[in-house]
Design an enzyme around this catalytic site. Structure first.
Site, PDB file in Angstrom:
ATOM      1  N   GLU A 128      -1.794  -9.322   2.712  1.00  0.00           N
ATOM      2  CA  GLU A 128      -1.792  -9.968   4.031  1.00  0.00           C
ATOM      3  C   GLU A 128      -3.197 -10.323   4.513  1.00  0.00           C
ATOM      4  O   GLU A 128      -3.359 -11.214   5.359  1.00  0.00           O
ATOM      5  CB  GLU A 128      -1.100  -9.078   5.068  1.00  0.00           C
ATOM      6  CG  GLU A 128      -1.813  -7.784   5.425  1.00  0.00           C
ATOM      7  CD  GLU A 128      -1.398  -6.591   4.576  1.00  0.00           C
ATOM      8  OE1 GLU A 128      -1.519  -5.442   5.054  1.00  0.00           O
ATOM      9  OE2 GLU A 128      -0.962  -6.812   3.429  1.00  0.00           O
ATOM     10  N   HIS A 179      -3.415  -4.996  -0.194  1.00  0.00           N
ATOM     11  CA  HIS A 179      -2.925  -5.611   1.048  1.00  0.00           C
ATOM     12  C   HIS A 179      -3.045  -7.129   0.950  1.00  0.00           C
ATOM     13  O   HIS A 179      -4.052  -7.709   1.394  1.00  0.00           O
ATOM     14  CB  HIS A 179      -3.744  -5.118   2.245  1.00  0.00           C
ATOM     15  CG  HIS A 179      -3.518  -3.694   2.617  1.00  0.00           C
ATOM     16  ND1 HIS A 179      -2.586  -3.309   3.555  1.00  0.00           N
ATOM     17  CD2 HIS A 179      -4.111  -2.551   2.167  1.00  0.00           C
ATOM     18  CE1 HIS A 179      -2.609  -1.988   3.677  1.00  0.00           C
ATOM     19  NE2 HIS A 179      -3.519  -1.505   2.846  1.00  0.00           N
ATOM     20  N   CYS A 216       0.833  -1.201   0.000  1.00  0.00           N
ATOM     21  CA  CYS A 216       0.000   0.000   0.000  1.00  0.00           C
ATOM     22  C   CYS A 216       0.872   1.259   0.000  1.00  0.00           C
ATOM     23  O   CYS A 216       1.454   1.599  -1.028  1.00  0.00           O
ATOM     24  CB  CYS A 216      -0.971  -0.033   1.174  1.00  0.00           C
ATOM     25  SG  CYS A 216      -2.326   1.152   1.014  1.00  0.00           S
TER      26      CYS A 216
END
Length: 534
Positions: free
Chosen positions: A505, A503, A379
């Protein structure tokens, strides 16, 4: 529908979220479809406008919901996808009830906590549970029993307990069993917590006792006696080396079998995938060292999904890893401090907002690029990578993001066009799942093994398309795009340089790691081996 309510006593931060997720995982292993709801008794509508220092990471769901980090644990442990509705807050409930009152839906009645607020809570829970198609719905009530903020939710739970058949609802209470100076386990906090819960009309069926070491049998028996539960319903939840061991610990304590008995359910499966994953985790060899340069490093929960994603990647390739946290502002104050990054196998710059620490992060990114250290940017970590490259390689002196400098001569990062007229902060960013098309032959395509991917986003600013051609002429390519939006940046001349606007994750799971994190871990392991061979 079967409901399992999880409450907490004595103090906050006991691990109700991990307990909830672990119970859900074990029930899933037994063949049941499980969903989970988190109740947060704060007045905020959602977690989107909160500082990470308040509640840790803001977790983003596929539908763009900005929620409590516990929902990230639910998704990872249950290997499922939740929605914004799975995070109930006081703000959401009160806003809905007030809107209904303004529309005249209460037919002139005096709107009160009971029944209007409690009915709305119950209706939400039942609607979410039914829509999920799950067999079991776990409900974690945030905060601690006795908190004034939690009272309407606990009253709603009491009413549900009264309205549901006894075999359809179970109450699990998480408490603390501290150790005194003599090393004895003390049960008084648990006794008082259960007493307070009973005063609210709730009697727990199971007591999960958080403690440093396994409960002694005498302690277990004492809790059972004074809290009026069977001995087998007193569960020892002692400290584990890793949170992924907690489901196995609770299973060994017999918790899931006790709950199945209470809810009149039978085990239809014995899935051992989780246990096998934990065995692989504990048998990892080798070691890599990763530097994370961030803004909120004083609270590791600010980056919990990143840490877990690194773990998922490490388990998959069979290596261990160590994280060293760097406050980006320390590089701002003294640029020579960036030399501390020498010797690391990889550098990661996570997302964030605001100008503070950005120059320090760019020093770290430059150090990674110039020294060919594997780099992963997420990001803001991608946006700063583009700015650093524009300044130091393309030669655009003074290049910046218009977020940090409205007068920059080269706004290589600029506000999303649809954000120009946005006034409110909450739930107004580009949020949730968006697709990206990957460039053939790129690092991105090799990492994902696909040409089209979907990842989760949370941003207001983007790479300015007016500068893309100029930047690409100098060796940075944008290998992932959503129409005319840049989603992935990489520098092919480097061993591993990958930065994403999204993102990754938030979609990583144990046993199914995020592709960028797995690739990053692999690149770091290769780097580590090369250093040892020199």
């Amino acid at each position: 529908m079967k409901y399992i309510i999880v409450t907490g006593g004595v103090m906050s931060g006991l691990g109700k979220g991990i307990t909830t997720a672990s119970v859900g995982r074990n029930l899933k292993n037994k063949g049941y479809k499980v969903t989970a709801i988190k109740i947060d008794p704060y007045i905020n509508i959602d977690a989107g406008t909160m500082s990470p220092y308040q509640h840790g990471e803001v977790y983003v769901l596929k539908d763009g919901g900005e929620v409590d980090l516990d929902l990230g644990n639910y998704e990872r442990f249950l290997d499922t996808e939740l929605t914004r509705d799975h995070n109930l807050t006081t703000g959401k409930i009160y806003q809905t009830v007030i809107d209904k009152e303004r529309k005249g839906e209460y037919l002139g009645k005096t709107v009160q906590i009971i029944p209007h607020i409690t009915n709305e809570i119950k209706d939400r829970i039942r609607r979410i549970a039914a829509k999920s198609g799950a067999d079991v719905c776990l409900i974690e009530v945030g905060g601690t029993v006795g908190d004034i903020e939690s009272m309407p939710f606990l009253e709603a739970v009491r009413q549900m307990y009264r309205e549901e058949s006894p075999e359809n609802i179970a109450l699990l209470h998480v408490t603390l069993v501290p150790i005194d100076s003599q090393g004895d386990q003390k049960t008084k906090p648990t006794q008082h917590s259960v007493k307070e819960l009973r005063e609210l009309g709730l009697t727990p069926h199971v007591i999960v006792s958080r403690c440093k070491k396994a409960l002694m049998e005498s302690t277990r028996s004492k809790i059972a006696l004074f809290c009026d539960v069977p001995v087998e319903a007193v569960i020892s939840a002692h400290d584990s080396a890793d949170i992924y061991e907690v489901p196995l610990q609770l299973e060994n304590e017999g918790l899931s079998n006790y709950l199945l008995k209470k809810l009149i359910l039978k085990s239809t499966l014995e899935d051992t995938n989780w246990e096998e994953m934990v065995i692989r985790m504990n048998n990892c060899t080798g070691n890599v060292n990763v530097a994370i340069v961030g803004k909120y490093t004083h609270l590791e929960d600010s980056y919990i999904s990143i840490v877990e994603s690194l773990k998922h990647g490490a388990i998959e390739i069979g290596c261990k890893f160590e994280i060293t946290w760097f406050d980006a502002e320390s590089f701002d104050d003294d640029p020579s401090e960036v030399e501390k990054l020498n010797g690391f196998d990889g550098i990661l710059v996570p997302g964030g907002f605001g100008e503070r620490g950005t120059e320090g992060k760019m020093l770290a990114i430059k150090y990674a690029r110039e020294n060919n250290i594997p780099y992963l940017g997420l990001c803001l970590g991608m946006q700063l990578a583009v700015i650093e490259f524009a300044r130091n390689v393309v030669g655009l002196d003074g290049a910046n993001s218009s977020e940090f400098d409205e007068n920059t001569p080269y706004p290589v990062i600029d506000l999303l066009p649809e954000q120009e007229d946005v006034v409110d902060m909450g739930a107004t960013m580009r949020l949730g799942d968006y697709e990206a098309t990957l460039k053939a032959g790129s690092l991105a395509e090799s990492i994902y093994g696909a040409s089209l991917i979907t990842e989760r986003h949370r941003h207001r600013y983007e790479v300015n398309p007016n500068y893309v051609d100029r930047i690409e002429e100098h060796g940075m390519i944008f290998s992932g795009k959503n129409k005319n939006r840049m989603e992935i940046a990489e520098v092919p001349s480097k061993d591993f340089y990958f930065a994403s606007q999204f993102h990754p994750e938030f979609k990583s799971r144990p046993g199914r790691p995020s592709p960028p994190f797995k690739a990053f871990m692999g690149a770091m392991l290769k780097k580590s081996k090369e250093k040892k061979d020199q």
